[in-house]
Design an enzyme around this catalytic site. Structure first.
Site, PDB file in Angstrom:
ATOM      1  N   ILE A 139      40.983  37.811  42.877  1.00 54.07           N
ATOM      2  CA  ILE A 139      40.669  37.346  44.231  1.00 54.07           C
ATOM      3  C   ILE A 139      41.932  37.256  45.103  1.00 54.07           C
ATOM      4  O   ILE A 139      41.835  37.281  46.330  1.00 54.07           O
ATOM      5  CB  ILE A 139      39.938  35.979  44.164  1.00 54.07           C
ATOM      6  CG1 ILE A 139      39.109  35.743  45.413  1.00 54.07           C
ATOM      7  CG2 ILE A 139      40.900  34.843  43.912  1.00 54.07           C
ATOM      8  CD1 ILE A 139      38.126  34.593  45.292  1.00 54.07           C
ATOM      9  N   ASN A 195      49.060  35.419  30.758  1.00 60.35           N
ATOM     10  CA  ASN A 195      49.699  34.111  30.813  1.00 60.35           C
ATOM     11  C   ASN A 195      48.964  33.174  29.845  1.00 60.35           C
ATOM     12  O   ASN A 195      47.732  33.223  29.745  1.00 60.35           O
ATOM     13  CB  ASN A 195      49.620  33.546  32.232  1.00 60.35           C
ATOM     14  CG  ASN A 195      50.356  34.412  33.237  1.00 60.35           C
ATOM     15  OD1 ASN A 195      51.470  34.861  32.973  1.00 60.35           O
ATOM     16  ND2 ASN A 195      49.751  34.675  34.387  1.00 60.35           N
ATOM     17  N   VAL A 202      43.762  29.638  34.723  1.00 61.26           N
ATOM     18  CA  VAL A 202      42.345  29.649  34.317  1.00 61.26           C
ATOM     19  C   VAL A 202      42.285  29.730  32.787  1.00 61.26           C
ATOM     20  O   VAL A 202      42.763  30.709  32.196  1.00 61.26           O
ATOM     21  CB  VAL A 202      41.597  30.846  34.949  1.00 61.26           C
ATOM     22  CG1 VAL A 202      40.139  30.840  34.507  1.00 61.26           C
ATOM     23  CG2 VAL A 202      41.696  30.805  36.472  1.00 61.26           C
ATOM     24  N   HIS A 255      42.442  36.108  29.952  1.00 59.52           N
ATOM     25  CA  HIS A 255      42.313  37.242  30.874  1.00 59.52           C
ATOM     26  C   HIS A 255      43.603  38.038  30.839  1.00 59.52           C
ATOM     27  O   HIS A 255      44.696  37.484  30.754  1.00 59.52           O
ATOM     28  CB  HIS A 255      41.999  36.788  32.298  1.00 59.52           C
ATOM     29  CG  HIS A 255      42.893  35.704  32.816  1.00 59.52           C
ATOM     30  ND1 HIS A 255      42.762  34.380  32.425  1.00 59.52           N
ATOM     31  CD2 HIS A 255      43.942  35.732  33.680  1.00 59.52           C
ATOM     32  CE1 HIS A 255      43.672  33.654  33.033  1.00 59.52           C
ATOM     33  NE2 HIS A 255      44.421  34.446  33.799  1.00 59.52           N
TER      34      HIS A 255
HETATM   35  P1  AMP Z   1      46.515  32.935  35.556  1.00 60.08           P
HETATM   36  O1  AMP Z   1      47.632  32.212  36.241  1.00 60.08           O
HETATM   37  O2  AMP Z   1      47.010  34.006  34.628  1.00 60.08           O
HETATM   38  O3  AMP Z   1      45.546  31.981  34.891  1.00 60.08           O
HETATM   39  O4  AMP Z   1      45.747  33.730  36.689  1.00 60.08           O
HETATM   40  C1  AMP Z   1      44.493  33.384  37.188  1.00 60.08           C
HETATM   41  C2  AMP Z   1      44.101  34.447  38.177  1.00 60.08           C
HETATM   42  O5  AMP Z   1      42.742  34.290  38.490  1.00 60.08           O
HETATM   43  C3  AMP Z   1      44.885  34.423  39.499  1.00 60.08           C
HETATM   44  O6  AMP Z   1      45.546  35.670  39.684  1.00 60.08           O
HETATM   45  C4  AMP Z   1      43.786  34.186  40.544  1.00 60.08           C
HETATM   46  O7  AMP Z   1      44.017  34.882  41.752  1.00 60.08           O
HETATM   47  C5  AMP Z   1      42.555  34.668  39.814  1.00 60.08           C
HETATM   48  N1  AMP Z   1      41.290  34.087  40.266  1.00 60.08           N
HETATM   49  C6  AMP Z   1      41.006  32.784  40.433  1.00 60.08           C
HETATM   50  N2  AMP Z   1      39.727  32.628  40.822  1.00 60.08           N
HETATM   51  C7  AMP Z   1      39.186  33.873  40.882  1.00 60.08           C
HETATM   52  C8  AMP Z   1      37.910  34.377  41.220  1.00 60.08           C
HETATM   53  N3  AMP Z   1      36.894  33.571  41.579  1.00 60.08           N
HETATM   54  N4  AMP Z   1      37.710  35.712  41.197  1.00 60.08           N
HETATM   55  C9  AMP Z   1      38.722  36.552  40.836  1.00 60.08           C
HETATM   56  N5  AMP Z   1      39.947  36.131  40.502  1.00 60.08           N
HETATM   57  C10 AMP Z   1      40.192  34.808  40.532  1.00 60.08           C
END
Ligand code: AMP
Length: 121
Positions: free
Chosen positions: A36, A92, A101, A105
């Protein structure tokens, strides 16, 4: 290691269809969708559908079919995204990895030169 999974995290909600996503690829065990807040022209997140908190959790506890499906999906996302000139894959994990999150991922980033891996120091 405590890999307790919080099923209220935002990617769990995406997997349950409770919030929308821009899907790039869906397979039996894996979903790939656009980040996003893209940090490069190509920024796709690849996630297993199973409840794994982090890369190490996934690698330790996922089944063979999930693991194979996940990495084949990563390959397909790279092929579909046109990153012939290169890309970076980032996972991460937890506090020191600044994971926001808590559902595993893999970030696939590309479409421009990404610079060095980490800032100096
Ligand atoms: P991390 O710091 O590796 O946990 O990255 C989490 C990623 O999730 C970030 O790059 C956010 O931009 C992405 N993110 C958070 N919410 C959403 C969403 N609803 N749809 C797509 N990506 C998201």
């Amino acid at each position: 290691m405590d890999f307790a999974y919080d099923d209220q995290n935002i990617f769990a909600k995406i997997l349950r269809g409770e919030i929308p996503n821009r899907t790039v690829l869906e397979t039996e065990h894996t979903l790939a969708f656009e980040d996003i807040g893209p940090q490069a022209p190509v920024h796709v997140l690849v996630i297993p559908k199973g409840p794994y908190t982090s890369l190490d959790h996934f690698c330790q506890e996922a089944g063979e079919a999930e693991i194979t499906d996940f990495w084949r999906a990563v390959g397909e996302v790279c092929r579909m995204s046109g990153v012939e000139d290169g890309f970076r894959a980032i996972a991460n994990a937890r506090r020191d990895g600044v994971q926001e999150v808590p559902h595993f991922h893999l970030h696939i980033l590309g479409g421009k030169s990404l610079g060095r891996m980490l800032p100096a120091g």
